[in-house]
Motif scaffolding. Structure first.
Motif, PDB file in Angstrom:
ATOM      1  N   LYS A 180     -53.510 -42.631 -42.281  1.00 26.03           N
ATOM      2  CA  LYS A 180     -52.397 -42.650 -41.338  1.00 26.03           C
ATOM      3  C   LYS A 180     -52.876 -42.368 -39.920  1.00 26.03           C
ATOM      4  O   LYS A 180     -52.477 -43.018 -38.954  1.00 26.03           O
ATOM      5  CB  LYS A 180     -51.360 -41.587 -41.735  1.00 26.03           C
ATOM      6  N   LYS A 181     -53.736 -41.354 -39.831  1.00 28.99           N
ATOM      7  CA  LYS A 181     -54.270 -40.973 -38.518  1.00 28.99           C
ATOM      8  C   LYS A 181     -55.132 -42.092 -37.924  1.00 28.99           C
ATOM      9  O   LYS A 181     -55.061 -42.385 -36.728  1.00 28.99           O
ATOM     10  CB  LYS A 181     -55.133 -39.709 -38.674  1.00 28.99           C
ATOM     11  N   LEU A 182     -55.957 -42.681 -38.780  1.00 27.08           N
ATOM     12  CA  LEU A 182     -56.832 -43.756 -38.319  1.00 27.08           C
ATOM     13  C   LEU A 182     -56.016 -44.949 -37.833  1.00 27.08           C
ATOM     14  O   LEU A 182     -56.278 -45.506 -36.760  1.00 27.08           O
ATOM     15  CB  LEU A 182     -57.792 -44.172 -39.450  1.00 27.08           C
ATOM     16  N   ALA A 183     -55.007 -45.325 -38.613  1.00 27.08           N
ATOM     17  CA  ALA A 183     -54.182 -46.478 -38.233  1.00 27.08           C
ATOM     18  C   ALA A 183     -53.471 -46.210 -36.905  1.00 27.08           C
ATOM     19  O   ALA A 183     -53.394 -47.077 -36.029  1.00 27.08           O
ATOM     20  CB  ALA A 183     -53.161 -46.785 -39.330  1.00 27.08           C
ATOM     21  N   LEU A 184     -52.986 -44.976 -36.744  1.00 28.25           N
ATOM     22  CA  LEU A 184     -52.309 -44.616 -35.494  1.00 28.25           C
ATOM     23  C   LEU A 184     -53.286 -44.667 -34.315  1.00 28.25           C
ATOM     24  O   LEU A 184     -52.949 -45.147 -33.227  1.00 28.25           O
ATOM     25  CB  LEU A 184     -51.706 -43.207 -35.617  1.00 28.25           C
ATOM     26  N   HIS A 185     -54.492 -44.157 -34.546  1.00 27.19           N
ATOM     27  CA  HIS A 185     -55.519 -44.146 -33.506  1.00 27.19           C
ATOM     28  C   HIS A 185     -55.789 -45.571 -33.021  1.00 27.19           C
ATOM     29  O   HIS A 185     -55.770 -45.851 -31.824  1.00 27.19           O
ATOM     30  CB  HIS A 185     -56.808 -43.535 -34.093  1.00 27.19           C
ATOM     31  N   ILE A 186     -55.988 -46.469 -33.968  1.00 33.42           N
ATOM     32  CA  ILE A 186     -56.317 -47.847 -33.599  1.00 33.42           C
ATOM     33  C   ILE A 186     -55.134 -48.519 -32.904  1.00 33.42           C
ATOM     34  O   ILE A 186     -55.298 -49.150 -31.856  1.00 33.42           O
ATOM     35  CB  ILE A 186     -56.779 -48.648 -34.837  1.00 33.42           C
ATOM     36  N   SER A 187     -53.931 -48.355 -33.441  1.00 31.02           N
ATOM     37  CA  SER A 187     -52.810 -49.063 -32.807  1.00 31.02           C
ATOM     38  C   SER A 187     -52.497 -48.464 -31.445  1.00 31.02           C
ATOM     39  O   SER A 187     -52.151 -49.178 -30.506  1.00 31.02           O
ATOM     40  CB  SER A 187     -51.575 -49.087 -33.723  1.00 31.02           C
ATOM     41  N   SER A 188     -52.650 -47.137 -31.313  1.00 30.82           N
ATOM     42  CA  SER A 188     -52.384 -46.508 -30.019  1.00 30.82           C
ATOM     43  C   SER A 188     -53.337 -47.041 -28.948  1.00 30.82           C
ATOM     44  O   SER A 188     -52.922 -47.358 -27.832  1.00 30.82           O
ATOM     45  CB  SER A 188     -52.517 -44.986 -30.156  1.00 30.82           C
ATOM     46  N   VAL A 189     -54.597 -47.134 -29.290  1.00 29.17           N
ATOM     47  CA  VAL A 189     -55.587 -47.620 -28.321  1.00 29.17           C
ATOM     48  C   VAL A 189     -55.316 -49.079 -27.974  1.00 29.17           C
ATOM     49  O   VAL A 189     -55.354 -49.486 -26.804  1.00 29.17           O
ATOM     50  CB  VAL A 189     -57.019 -47.440 -28.878  1.00 29.17           C
ATOM     51  N   GLU A 190     -54.998 -49.849 -28.990  1.00 27.31           N
ATOM     52  CA  GLU A 190     -54.714 -51.268 -28.745  1.00 27.31           C
ATOM     53  C   GLU A 190     -53.474 -51.418 -27.851  1.00 27.31           C
ATOM     54  O   GLU A 190     -53.445 -52.254 -26.949  1.00 27.31           O
ATOM     55  CB  GLU A 190     -54.507 -51.977 -30.079  1.00 27.31           C
TER      56      GLU A 190
END
Ligand code: ADP
Ligand code: MG
Length: 580
Positions: A180-190
């Motif tokens: 969950k954290k990883l997915a959020l990290h990637i989408s937030s940066v994108e």
């Protein structure tokens, strides 16, 4: 293979420390499959630690292919992996310190892993790298353990053959990460990246989303203020814009239009805090930062006065017409600039590097470069300085360069602004129309230059007067070891180096190391021949590809991407730069 590593480690137990050199090379681990590459072995227990890499096939990691689809997603993924490794290493070291249990990894005799630990910004780093569609690698250092001068083979085995595998499993295997954290990290940066890319087309130089948390926990901290007293950002209705994130979600906030914008308001009402958030809006931030929906023109440069800095052949003629002693303001050089000349040089050098937005705080400026009021104009007839307030409109009209200026006391600036935002108990209000009333009531004629003047384009000779090593750089200084050491102590020979203290947009020591590596590379590549600074900087445009042309000694994970503006600023501060 792995048995070989363990055999090697057993065989050197009790030998002289130098026997560790035998580890240089590559060992394959199976289940999970990855290769450990021992790239550098320290000479003794006190030397800089050894450098290792773990290279894992992407097929082994289980990362969804979507995470590798674009450059920005890869950067975010690698950033996340580095953070995970850094936090595992930190926790394991703490374990030992607090509990004294067996879970810890560090020992007083060595064994500490280390990885370049990121701050609040998400940046391309050499600590974790995806290569093509093949592999992901993690680079870190390890202090190989010793008792005095002898190898502790058993401990080394625990560290390299066992703890390291645990670290790799918990860092590079998707199934072991917090998805969950990883997915959020990637989408937030994108999403941030996507917002930033929409600025120019919307005639904006910055966007601050509603709900953003701007203030930091303290003056010495980059983490968000978490008090109940914090006021989340809310756009004034007149400046409200809605942009769309990469994930399709609409986000509203304050758009700062191109042109000249003043941030004003009473002391301690949050002006500088807003400007600082804009300064760092050139970078993406981690999801918990509070500034992860604040984006700024990626070429925005913070300008400040920086007296004492060296200047080489800078054209400061738009601001300064004559200099004492017959010095030519079109080719201004000094070892020790004043407040106004340093600030003029900083502006001109930012334009030379291609910046299209300048960010300025009255607090850190030279007042005489910003304004000259009517009384001083009457009193001092032969003042050689044309202040920025008289040039800032021409700068925008002729060169398309916007300015955001924090103003507390310099009312002359009101007459040149397109947009005036007042901070009122941390709440921004658009006061452009009140400003018009004030201007009618208190007219002042601020002389306007129709011509900005020249934007410099220097041909430089990059001569590094000694050995420059990225490993000796700090966040604020790059050391240069003199080529020949003067046996007679010469007090005039100050420590050689590049002072980076004036660069407010550098956030990590790894960026200073990257600058050091780049300056060294420029020096070697041009062999001291004159080259156009702009074209030299253009070779950095592919800055994401950090490893390109890096000397073998830089195979470590210590470098962090840096913009060409900071590289240009560092080059301009190099004592030993020549201008053809
Ligand atoms: P100014 O530049 O207007 O004098 P600063 O930006 O330095 O003011 O802010 C003054 C203080 O207020 C700082 O300690 C800062 O952390 C705090 N601050 C700024 N913005 C907020 C906010 N939105 N909520 C709470 N405190 C804030
Ligand atoms: Mg301030």
């Amino acid at each position: 293979d792995w048995d070989q590593l363990q055999r090697d480690l057993r065989s050197i137990d009790g030998q002289q420390y130098g026997a560790y050199k035998r580890l240089l090379g590559r060992y394959d681990h199976a289940g999970p499959s990855f290769a450990l590459s021992v790239d550098h072995v320290q000479g003794d227990a006190y030397a800089a630690p050894s450098r290792v890499r773990a290279v894992m096939p992407l097929a082994q990691t289980g990362f969804p292919s979507g995470y590798l689809q674009s450059e920005i997603r890869r950067v975010a993924l690698c950033d996340y992996v580095t953070r995970t490794a850094a936090s595992i290493i930190r926790d394991k070291h703490l374990d030992r310190n607090v509990g004294g249990g067996n879970g810890g990894w560090s020992s007083p005799k060595g064994g500490a892993f280390n990885i370049n630990a990121p701050g609040q910004e998400v940046l391309p780093r050499t600590s974790a790298i995806v290569s093509g569609d093949e592999t992901i690698e993690l680079r870190f250092t390890v202090a190989l353990p010793a008792a005095g001068r002898t190898v502790l083979g058993q401990q080394a085995n625990q560290i390299l053959a066992i703890n390291l595998v645990e670290l790799i499993k918990n860092t590079l295997l998707h199934g072991n990460l917090d998805e969950k954290k990883l997915a959020l990290h990637i989408s937030s940066v994108e999403n941030q990246h996507h917002l930033r890319q929409q600025l120019s087309a919307n005639n904006l130089i910055a966007f601050v989303a509603n709900g953003s948390i701007l203030p930091r926990a303290s003056g010495a901290s980059a983490t968000p203020m978490l008090d109940n007293s914090v006021v989340p950002f809310q756009s004034p209705p007149e400046l409200s814009v809605t942009l769309t994130q990469a994930d399709g979600v609409a986000v509203s906030g304050m758009g700062i239009p191109k042109g000249i914008t003043l941030l004003t308001g009473g002391g301690f009402h949050g002006k500088s805090t807003l400007l600082e958030a804009l300064e760092l809006g050139v970078y993406d931030h981690i999801p918990t930062d509070g500034r992860e929906r604040i984006v700024t023109d990626p070429s925005a440069v913070k300008i400040r006065a920086e007296d004492g800095r060296p200047v080489t052949g800078a054209d400061i003629s738009p601001f300064i017409s004559t200099l004492p002693g017959g010095k030519d303001p079109k080719r201004f050089s000094t070892d020790d600039a004043s407040g106004s000349t340093s600030m003029a040089a900083n502006i001109q050098e930012a334009l030379e590097a291609g910046s299209t937005s300048l960010l300025i705080d009255e607090d850190s400026s030279a007042t005489n470069l910003l304004v000259r009021d009517a009384r001083m104009q009457a009193l001092i007839q032969n003042e050689p300085i044309t202040p920025l307030v008289s040039k800032v409109r021409a700068l925008y009209a002729q060169h398309g360069v916007s300015t955001v200026m924090v103003v507390g006391g310099l009312g002359d600036w009101l007459s040149v602004a397109d947009t005036v935002i007042a901070m009122d108990y941390y709440v921004p209000r658009l006061i452009t129309s009140q400003v018009e009333d004030v201007l009618r009531q208190f007219p002042s004629d601020v002389a306007q230059d129709a011509q900005y003047g020249s934007v410099p384009q220097r041909a430089v000779q990059v001569q590094v007067p000694g050995e420059i090593s990225p490993y000796t750089a700090s966040r604020s200084f790059i050391n240069i070891k003199p080529a020949v050491r003067n046996p007679v102590a010469d007090p005039a020979q100050a420590p050689q180096g590049i002072d980076l203290q004036g660069l407010d947009q550098l956030v990590e020591v790894g960026q200073a190391r990257m600058i050091a590596a780049t300056v060294q590379r420029f020096g070697r590549a041009t062999e001291g021949k004159p080259v156009d600074l702009k074209s030299l900087l253009a070779t950095l445009e592919e800055e994401v590809n950090l490893d390109q042309d890096m000397p073998a000694t830089l195979s470590g994970g210590e470098l962090v991407a840096v913009r060409k503006y900071e590289v240009a600023a560092a080059l301009s501060r190099l004592r030993g730069l020549r201008v053809a």
